[in-house]
Scaffold this motif. Structure first.
Motif, PDB file in Angstrom:
ATOM      1  N   ILE A   5      -2.613  64.620 -45.258  1.00 15.39           N
ATOM      2  CA  ILE A   5      -1.962  63.397 -44.792  1.00 15.39           C
ATOM      3  C   ILE A   5      -1.508  62.573 -45.992  1.00 15.39           C
ATOM      4  O   ILE A   5      -2.047  62.709 -47.087  1.00 15.39           O
ATOM      5  CB  ILE A   5      -2.882  62.548 -43.894  1.00 15.39           C
ATOM      6  N   GLU A   6      -0.495  61.750 -45.753  1.00 12.09           N
ATOM      7  CA  GLU A   6      -0.023  60.792 -46.741  1.00 12.09           C
ATOM      8  C   GLU A   6      -0.175  59.405 -46.121  1.00 12.09           C
ATOM      9  O   GLU A   6       0.765  58.902 -45.499  1.00 12.09           O
ATOM     10  CB  GLU A   6       1.436  61.055 -47.112  1.00 12.09           C
ATOM     11  N   PRO A   7      -1.344  58.799 -46.267  1.00 11.81           N
ATOM     12  CA  PRO A   7      -1.593  57.500 -45.633  1.00 11.81           C
ATOM     13  C   PRO A   7      -0.575  56.430 -46.032  1.00 11.81           C
ATOM     14  O   PRO A   7      -0.266  55.545 -45.237  1.00 11.81           O
ATOM     15  CB  PRO A   7      -3.002  57.119 -46.106  1.00 11.81           C
ATOM     16  N   GLU A   8      -0.037  56.527 -47.238  1.00  9.25           N
ATOM     17  CA  GLU A   8       0.940  55.531 -47.689  1.00  9.25           C
ATOM     18  C   GLU A   8       2.243  55.601 -46.896  1.00  9.25           C
ATOM     19  O   GLU A   8       2.998  54.641 -46.853  1.00  9.25           O
ATOM     20  CB  GLU A   8       1.216  55.669 -49.197  1.00  9.25           C
ATOM     21  N   CYS A  10       2.200  56.400 -43.528  1.00  7.74           N
ATOM     22  CA  CYS A  10       1.838  56.136 -42.133  1.00  7.74           C
ATOM     23  C   CYS A  10       2.343  54.753 -41.697  1.00  7.74           C
ATOM     24  O   CYS A  10       2.210  53.771 -42.415  1.00  7.74           O
ATOM     25  CB  CYS A  10       0.320  56.214 -41.980  1.00  7.74           C
ATOM     26  N   ILE A  11       2.936  54.710 -40.483  1.00  7.74           N
ATOM     27  CA  ILE A  11       3.420  53.435 -39.931  1.00  7.74           C
ATOM     28  C   ILE A  11       2.547  52.987 -38.755  1.00  7.74           C
ATOM     29  O   ILE A  11       2.943  52.111 -37.991  1.00  7.74           O
ATOM     30  CB  ILE A  11       4.893  53.534 -39.506  1.00  7.74           C
ATOM     31  N   ALA A  12       1.387  53.614 -38.602  1.00  5.94           N
ATOM     32  CA  ALA A  12       0.388  53.211 -37.615  1.00  5.94           C
ATOM     33  C   ALA A  12       0.869  53.334 -36.173  1.00  5.94           C
ATOM     34  O   ALA A  12       0.492  52.524 -35.324  1.00  5.94           O
ATOM     35  CB  ALA A  12      -0.117  51.799 -37.911  1.00  5.94           C
ATOM     36  N   SER A  13       1.665  54.356 -35.893  1.00  8.30           N
ATOM     37  CA  SER A  13       2.130  54.541 -34.511  1.00  8.30           C
ATOM     38  C   SER A  13       1.019  55.082 -33.613  1.00  8.30           C
ATOM     39  O   SER A  13       1.056  54.894 -32.408  1.00  8.30           O
ATOM     40  CB  SER A  13       3.332  55.487 -34.468  1.00  8.30           C
ATOM     41  N   GLY A  14       0.069  55.817 -34.193  1.00 12.97           N
ATOM     42  CA  GLY A  14      -1.062  56.323 -33.429  1.00 12.97           C
ATOM     43  C   GLY A  14      -0.792  57.571 -32.610  1.00 12.97           C
ATOM     44  O   GLY A  14      -1.663  58.030 -31.877  1.00 12.97           O
ATOM     45  N   GLN A  15       0.391  58.140 -32.735  1.00 12.63           N
ATOM     46  CA  GLN A  15       0.718  59.348 -31.962  1.00 12.63           C
ATOM     47  C   GLN A  15      -0.208  60.509 -32.317  1.00 12.63           C
ATOM     48  O   GLN A  15      -0.570  61.301 -31.445  1.00 12.63           O
ATOM     49  CB  GLN A  15       2.183  59.754 -32.192  1.00 12.63           C
ATOM     50  N   CYS A  16      -0.601  60.612 -33.571  1.00 14.48           N
ATOM     51  CA  CYS A  16      -1.484  61.702 -33.995  1.00 14.48           C
ATOM     52  C   CYS A  16      -2.830  61.623 -33.280  1.00 14.48           C
ATOM     53  O   CYS A  16      -3.382  62.651 -32.872  1.00 14.48           O
ATOM     54  CB  CYS A  16      -1.675  61.688 -35.502  1.00 14.48           C
ATOM     55  N   ILE A  31      -3.862  52.801 -39.875  1.00 17.31           N
ATOM     56  CA  ILE A  31      -3.424  53.891 -40.742  1.00 17.31           C
ATOM     57  C   ILE A  31      -4.243  55.152 -40.455  1.00 17.31           C
ATOM     58  O   ILE A  31      -5.455  55.087 -40.249  1.00 17.31           O
ATOM     59  CB  ILE A  31      -3.550  53.488 -42.229  1.00 17.31           C
ATOM     60  N   VAL A  32      -3.560  56.294 -40.481  1.00 10.94           N
ATOM     61  CA  VAL A  32      -4.195  57.565 -40.152  1.00 10.94           C
ATOM     62  C   VAL A  32      -5.372  57.873 -41.085  1.00 10.94           C
ATOM     63  O   VAL A  32      -5.331  57.627 -42.281  1.00 10.94           O
ATOM     64  CB  VAL A  32      -3.162  58.715 -40.181  1.00 10.94           C
ATOM     65  N   ARG A  58       6.441  61.235 -40.733  1.00 13.64           N
ATOM     66  CA  ARG A  58       6.257  62.513 -41.447  1.00 13.64           C
ATOM     67  C   ARG A  58       5.127  62.395 -42.472  1.00 13.64           C
ATOM     68  O   ARG A  58       5.230  62.886 -43.590  1.00 13.64           O
ATOM     69  CB  ARG A  58       7.546  62.979 -42.128  1.00 13.64           C
ATOM     70  N   ALA A  59       4.032  61.785 -42.027  1.00 10.13           N
ATOM     71  CA  ALA A  59       2.892  61.565 -42.915  1.00 10.13           C
ATOM     72  C   ALA A  59       1.836  62.658 -42.791  1.00 10.13           C
ATOM     73  O   ALA A  59       0.835  62.616 -43.498  1.00 10.13           O
ATOM     74  CB  ALA A  59       2.260  60.206 -42.612  1.00 10.13           C
TER      75      ALA A  59
END
Length: 64
Positions: A5-8, A10-16, A31-32, A58-59
């Motif tokens: 993962i690339e936490p930087e 991440c836009i915090a959508s939570g889909q994952c 953040i993921v 694409r994180a």
């Protein structure tokens, strides 16, 4: 399969978390967070791949 993962990014959508809660979580800022970088269960692997496909930032990256 290995997950990165690339936490930087991440836009915090939570889909994952919605599609692969066994592998991903979110911190207090949304953040993921990666729980399992190398899941063994086939259903969990597929869920993680799906999470990578739908991540709007694409994180999430999966490697076979």
């Amino acid at each position: 399969m290995k997950i990165e993962i690339e936490p930087e990014k991440c836009i915090a959508s939570g889909q994952c978390v919605v599609v692969a809660e066994q592998v991903f979580d979110q911190d207090d800022d949304g953040i993921v967070v990666l729980h399992d970088a190398e899941p063994g269960d086939a259903a969990v692997v597929e869920a993680a791949r799906n999470a990578a496909r739908i991540c709007p930032a694409r994180a999430i990256h999966t490697h076979d």
